[in-house]
Structures are given as C-alpha cells and as structure tokens.
Scaffold this motif. Structure first.
Motif, short mmCIF file in Angstrom:
data_model
loop_
_atom_site.label_atom_id
_atom_site.label_comp_id
_atom_site.label_asym_id
_atom_site.label_seq_id
_atom_site.Cartn_x
_atom_site.Cartn_y
_atom_site.Cartn_z
N GLN A 1 49.30 28.24 22.47
CA GLN A 1 47.93 27.83 23.43
C GLN A 1 48.44 26.10 23.40
O GLN A 1 48.11 25.66 24.77
CB GLN A 1 46.86 27.97 22.41
CG GLN A 1 46.35 29.23 22.74
CD GLN A 1 45.24 29.51 21.45
OE1 GLN A 1 44.85 28.57 20.60
NE2 GLN A 1 44.56 30.56 21.30
N GLU B 1 47.73 34.09 27.80
CA GLU B 1 46.33 34.12 27.97
C GLU B 1 45.77 32.65 28.26
O GLU B 1 45.07 32.78 28.95
CB GLU B 1 45.92 34.52 26.23
CG GLU B 1 45.98 36.00 26.35
CD GLU B 1 45.80 36.31 24.87
OE1 GLU B 1 45.28 35.55 23.99
OE2 GLU B 1 45.83 37.60 24.56
N LYS C 1 46.55 38.26 30.87
CA LYS C 1 46.56 39.16 29.56
C LYS C 1 47.79 39.92 29.54
O LYS C 1 48.18 40.80 30.45
CB LYS C 1 45.39 40.10 29.81
CG LYS C 1 44.12 39.37 29.95
CD LYS C 1 43.65 38.81 28.63
CE LYS C 1 42.28 38.12 28.74
NZ LYS C 1 41.86 37.88 27.39
#
Length: 218
Positions: free
Chosen positions: A117, A193, A198
């Motif tokens: 992330q 993501e 996805k």
C-alpha cells in the motif's frame, strides 16, 4: 525545563563525540528514540566504484527532505546538517521483522500488505523510491515508511521506474526464507488493491507449519 529539540541535539552531540558509526540509534533522556545517519567513511580507492561519500549522503538527505515535504511515507526528520541527518525511529525493517521468530505470521503479512500500500501511495504521488528492498521499508506496528534514498530521483516517475520499484520489492520478498512467496503475494495484492484492481486469490503453494503462538492464516 528543556524542550524536545534541545534534548535531541544533546543526544546527537553525545553520539558525534563517540567512536564513529555510520548509523546510530540515539535516545533522549525522556526515552524518545531516533536514528542518526552520518557520511559514510571508506577507503579513497572505493570512490571509483561508489563515488564520493559526501555526494551520496547529500543525495540521500536532500531526497528524504524532498519526500517529507511532499507528505510521502517517510520518517519525520528531527534534525539535520551537512554532516548528518536524524530521523524518528520508524520501527523494524521488513528484513528483520520477517526473520524474527517471535513475530506471528499474521503480523508479518500485515506488514507486507502495508508495504504494498505504501509503495502504491508513493507511486500515486508520481515518485519512485529507486530501491525499495525489504531492508529499506520499516514497520512500527501502525504504519510503513521508507528509508535510504540514494537511488531516488526527484522527478516524475514513469511506468518503467515504478515497475522497477515493484520488481525490486517482490524480488526482495522472495529472498526471505520458506514463507517468501506469501510475502511477495501480499505485497502484490495490496499494491493492486490500492489502485482499485482486485487480484485473483491464489492457493498457498508452500504451506508452512504454524508455530506455537502464531495465528493460522486462511
């Protein structure tokens, strides 16, 4: 009563008077920890390979400052000069974390997801780290932050530089022992993501026995 900045500089002065260490973990009297990084010292003949250490350090320091000013996921700078930079303790590197048998697999994978992330966030800002290996990503249990920016370029990064970043992160994950494929998949899954894609669920190809005290992942 002394303020926090004064305590930091007292700790820095103490470290600078001690025998030379390129990187030193310092602590103020109040227990506040930070890392002091100094210009590397090596034999002059290595300049032909590594370049002048002052130039490499200045590039690292100025890049850290640049990214901090942009709000990138990097440790906060608490003090700096031409000879050193002091940054808050950002926790354990992913290399150290993944090798620590006392850390549960669930926490290791949580850190790897945070790494994916954070890398996606950096890329969304238009930048590439340059060498986001596991030793250059730190996790404190709450957030992931990057360190070491000697390969950072303060210009807008295109697809090639971002792909190189992701490739280095995944290859670094794959060197972390028997559970390495799970770390690599977590980073990739979290990265995609973060971009709104996805990834398909993949089977665990390398099952690992769960040690006592570790959470089984399903």
């Amino acid at each position: 009563m002394r303020d926090k900045a004064t305590d930091v500089h007292i700790a820095i002065d103490h470290a600078l008077r001690a025998p030379y260490q390129r990187v030193t973990l310092c602590q103020t009297p109040q227990g506040r920890s930070f890392w002091l990084k100094r210009v590397e010292r090596f034999a002059p003949h290595l300049w032909l390979v590594k370049g002048k250490p002052e130039n490499a350090f200045d590039r690292d320091r100025s890049s850290h400052r640049f990214l901090w000013n942009f709000g990138a996921p990097v440790p906060r700078i608490v003090a700096e000069s031409k000879e050193y930079i002091a940054v808050e303790d950002a926790g354990a590197s992913l290399t150290r974390l993944c090798a620590d048998m006392s850390v549960t697999m669930a926490e290791k994978l949580r850190a790897c997801r945070a790494a994916g992330q954070a890398l996606a966030r950096l890329h969304a800002m238009g930048f590439a780290h340059g060498r986001p290996a596991f030793r250059d990503m730190c996790w404190d249990g709450r957030q992931m932050r990057f360190i070491d920016f000697e390969y950072f370029v303060p210009t807008k990064a295109g697809r090639l530089r971002k792909a190189r970043d992701l490739g280095i992160a995944v290859l670094s994950a794959l060197t972390q022992g028997r559970t390495a494929p799970r770390y690599a998949f977590c980073i990739l899954a979290a990265y995609y993501e973060a971009w709104g894609r996805k990834p398909k669920s993949l089977p665990v190809l390398f099952p690992v026995p769960v040690r006592s005290g570790q959470s089984r992942l399903r």
